[in-house]
Design a protein around this motif. Structure first.
Motif, short mmCIF file in Angstrom:
data_model
loop_
_atom_site.label_atom_id
_atom_site.label_comp_id
_atom_site.label_asym_id
_atom_site.label_seq_id
_atom_site.Cartn_x
_atom_site.Cartn_y
_atom_site.Cartn_z
N PRO A 85 42.74 51.74 35.99
CA PRO A 85 41.98 51.53 34.75
C PRO A 85 40.72 52.38 34.60
CG PRO A 85 41.60 49.73 36.30
CD PRO A 85 42.66 50.61 36.92
N HIS A 86 40.22 52.90 35.72
CA HIS A 86 38.95 53.63 35.67
C HIS A 86 39.09 55.00 36.32
CE1 HIS A 86 37.21 49.85 34.44
NE2 HIS A 86 37.66 49.27 35.54
N ALA A 87 38.47 55.98 35.71
CA ALA A 87 38.44 57.33 36.28
C ALA A 87 37.00 57.80 36.34
CB ALA A 87 39.28 58.29 35.45
N LYS A 88 36.67 58.51 37.42
CA LYS A 88 35.33 59.08 37.58
C LYS A 88 35.51 60.54 37.98
CE LYS A 88 34.28 55.83 40.63
NZ LYS A 88 33.50 55.00 41.59
N LEU A 89 34.74 61.39 37.35
CA LEU A 89 34.78 62.80 37.74
C LEU A 89 33.36 63.28 37.98
CD1 LEU A 89 36.92 65.71 36.72
CD2 LEU A 89 34.44 65.99 36.46
N ILE A 125 44.89 50.86 42.94
CA ILE A 125 43.58 51.53 42.87
C ILE A 125 42.85 51.09 41.62
CG2 ILE A 125 42.45 53.78 42.64
CD1 ILE A 125 44.91 54.97 44.10
N ASP A 126 41.60 50.72 41.79
CA ASP A 126 40.79 50.34 40.63
C ASP A 126 40.18 51.56 39.95
OD1 ASP A 126 39.49 48.22 39.01
OD2 ASP A 126 37.67 49.16 39.80
N SER A 142 38.81 50.02 45.71
CA SER A 142 37.83 50.18 44.64
C SER A 142 37.68 51.63 44.21
CB SER A 142 36.47 49.62 45.08
OG SER A 142 36.01 50.29 46.25
N ASN A 143 37.91 52.57 45.12
CA ASN A 143 37.61 53.97 44.80
C ASN A 143 38.47 54.89 45.65
OD1 ASN A 143 35.65 55.49 43.15
ND2 ASN A 143 35.10 56.40 45.11
N GLN A 144 39.35 55.65 45.02
CA GLN A 144 40.18 56.61 45.73
C GLN A 144 39.69 58.02 45.42
OE1 GLN A 144 42.98 56.32 48.01
NE2 GLN A 144 42.23 58.42 48.20
N VAL A 145 39.25 58.74 46.44
CA VAL A 145 38.67 60.07 46.25
C VAL A 145 39.74 61.14 46.37
CG1 VAL A 145 37.02 61.76 47.14
CG2 VAL A 145 36.42 59.32 47.10
N VAL A 174 37.51 61.81 41.17
CA VAL A 174 37.81 63.22 41.41
C VAL A 174 36.50 63.98 41.57
CG1 VAL A 174 38.78 65.33 40.42
CG2 VAL A 174 40.03 63.17 40.22
N VAL A 175 36.37 64.64 42.68
CA VAL A 175 35.23 65.52 42.93
C VAL A 175 35.70 66.93 42.59
CG1 VAL A 175 33.58 66.35 44.64
CG2 VAL A 175 34.36 63.97 44.72
#
Length: 416
Positions: free
Chosen positions: A89-93, A30-31, A293-296, A35-36
């Protein structure tokens, strides 16, 4: 011209790699972890099309209205530990809801500080909020600047379009407060505020050239348009011509975007369509990446995690999906559940009824929730099949008119 500069045949490096037996729970798979965070499980308005409160799932009302800070702290460590273990390497919230601004600007700022302090030593972190904008004021703008938070505001267009569905709990318009929030953030951009993006739910009665220009006149550069939530069991919709009407809506947006010829303007469904017209991308290749690219993952106010809740329209299936406490299940444990492989396999397969369609490698059957029926699961063309066909035909026609080689279109998708 935009067709030649951005959409045309200029070589684009195809770094996509076919993968074998991809598993979300394996390191280096996973890149970016997205997290929603359902930091608020209630809303201050009552959009009649809302998937979260009006699609039959009543569990949000069983959870705490607002996530306590202890849940935010647990989530921060859960994400950091998971990114370290899986080498993400990347996290998005994204703060989400319900309406996340209902937690208040001070609690929001405290949550942002905690998330950055815990996660950033392990992975790069981007923060965002999706809001109706009704509660935003200067204090919120200050928090967005302080914590580098991207802001998405839900607005369906000018007042007539927005008031069709986006009313408060007393049936009053929410339009002016949402528009004011957008204007405030755009005006504060020179001082470090993020330029807001917008999300608009489509309705076939609207003129989307007008809506496109309305949003652009506000100063928005990232526009997102969503098809209303429904599945294949909506027999009345399937028996009507409405799907084709939504194809007109999407085509109007594409035409307005193409006519403006501004590469700064980004629209997700257009980006996803245009990648197929790069000269060296073979049909279906974008669905075979070496790293996802993006695991939700959805994080809830009670400290549990779940699969992407955009699948709620497939409620018969979604209601059986796993829900796990962060306190007892690591990210790797959670992603090891077979449902993630099921989602990946299903999303990367073409429904039986789509296999002879000229657009199959662009559409892939459509979004999973729109493919679902109680009788055959996800093995159905999207309930919006007619919309996609209309859009893709328009795109091909406009590109050829703009100088894109017709033979490349016919080689991939058949005669115009």
């Amino acid at each position: 011209m935009l067709v030649n500069q951005q959409l045309g045949i200029a070589p684009a490096a195809d770094t996509l790699v076919r993968r074998r037996e991809w598993r979300a729970s394996q390191p280096d798979s996973i890149d970016a972890l997205q997290v929603v965070y359902k930091v608020a499980e209630r809303c201050n308005i009552n959009c009649s099309y809302c998937y979260y409160f009006h699609m039959g799932d009543e569990t949000p009302l069983e959870r705490p209205a607002y996530a306590p800070h202890a849940v935010t702290e647990r989530l921060a460590h859960w994400m950091a530990d998971g990114c370290a273990e899986l080498r993400i390497p990347h996290a998005k919230l994204a703060f989400h809801g319900g309406e996340p601004a209902m937690i208040g600007a001070d609690a929001f700022g405290k949550a942002c500080r905690t998330l950055r302090d815990v996660i950033e030593p392990v992975a790069t972190l981007s923060l965002a909020i999706q809001t109706n904008g009704v509660l935003l004021d200067e204090r919120w703008t200050d928090r967005f600047i302080e914590h580098a938070v991207g802001v998405g505001i839900s607005i369906d267009g000018p007042q007539a379009a927005n008031d069709r569905f986006r009313l408060d709990k007393r049936g009053r318009s929410t339009f002016q407060r949402s528009e004011d929030a957008i204007r405030r953030l755009v005006a504060a951009r020179p001082y470090g505020a993020p330029l807001p993006s917008t999300i608009s739910v489509l309705h076939s009665a609207n003129d989307y050239r007008d809506i496109y220009h309305y949003l652009r006149d506000l100063g928005v550069e990232e526009l997102n348009f969503l098809l209303p939530d429904r599945n294949v069991d909506d027999t009345a919709f399937r028996a009507s011509d409405e799907a084709a009407d939504y194809g007109r809506c999407l085509s109007e947006i594409f035409d307005a975007w193409l006519a403006e010829d501004n590469q700064a303007v980004r629209i997700k469904f257009i980006d996803q369509t245009m990648v197929h017209f790069r000269a060296n991308v073979t049909p279906g290749a974008i669905f075979r990446r070496g790293r996802k690219s993006n695991q939700v993952v959805i994080a809830r106010s009670d400290g549990t995690v779940a699969i992407d809740d955009s699948y709620i329209p497939a409620l018969d299936w979604y209601s059986r999906a796993p829900v796990r406490p962060m306190a007892t299940h690591s990210l790797r444990d959670f992603l090891g559940n077979p449902i993630f492989q099921e989602i990946e396999t299903t999303a990367n397969s073409i429904p039986t009824g789509c296999r002879d369609c000229r657009w199959r490698d662009m559409c892939r059957g459509g979004d999973l929730e729109n493919r679902f029926s109680a009788a055959s699961g996800f093995d159905n063309p999207s309930v919006y099949c007619g919309a996609y066909k209309g859009l893709y035909a328009t795109v091909c026609q406009r590109l050829v008119e703009g100088g894109y080689p017709a033979h490349l279109v016919t080689e991939k998708f058949g005669a115009l």
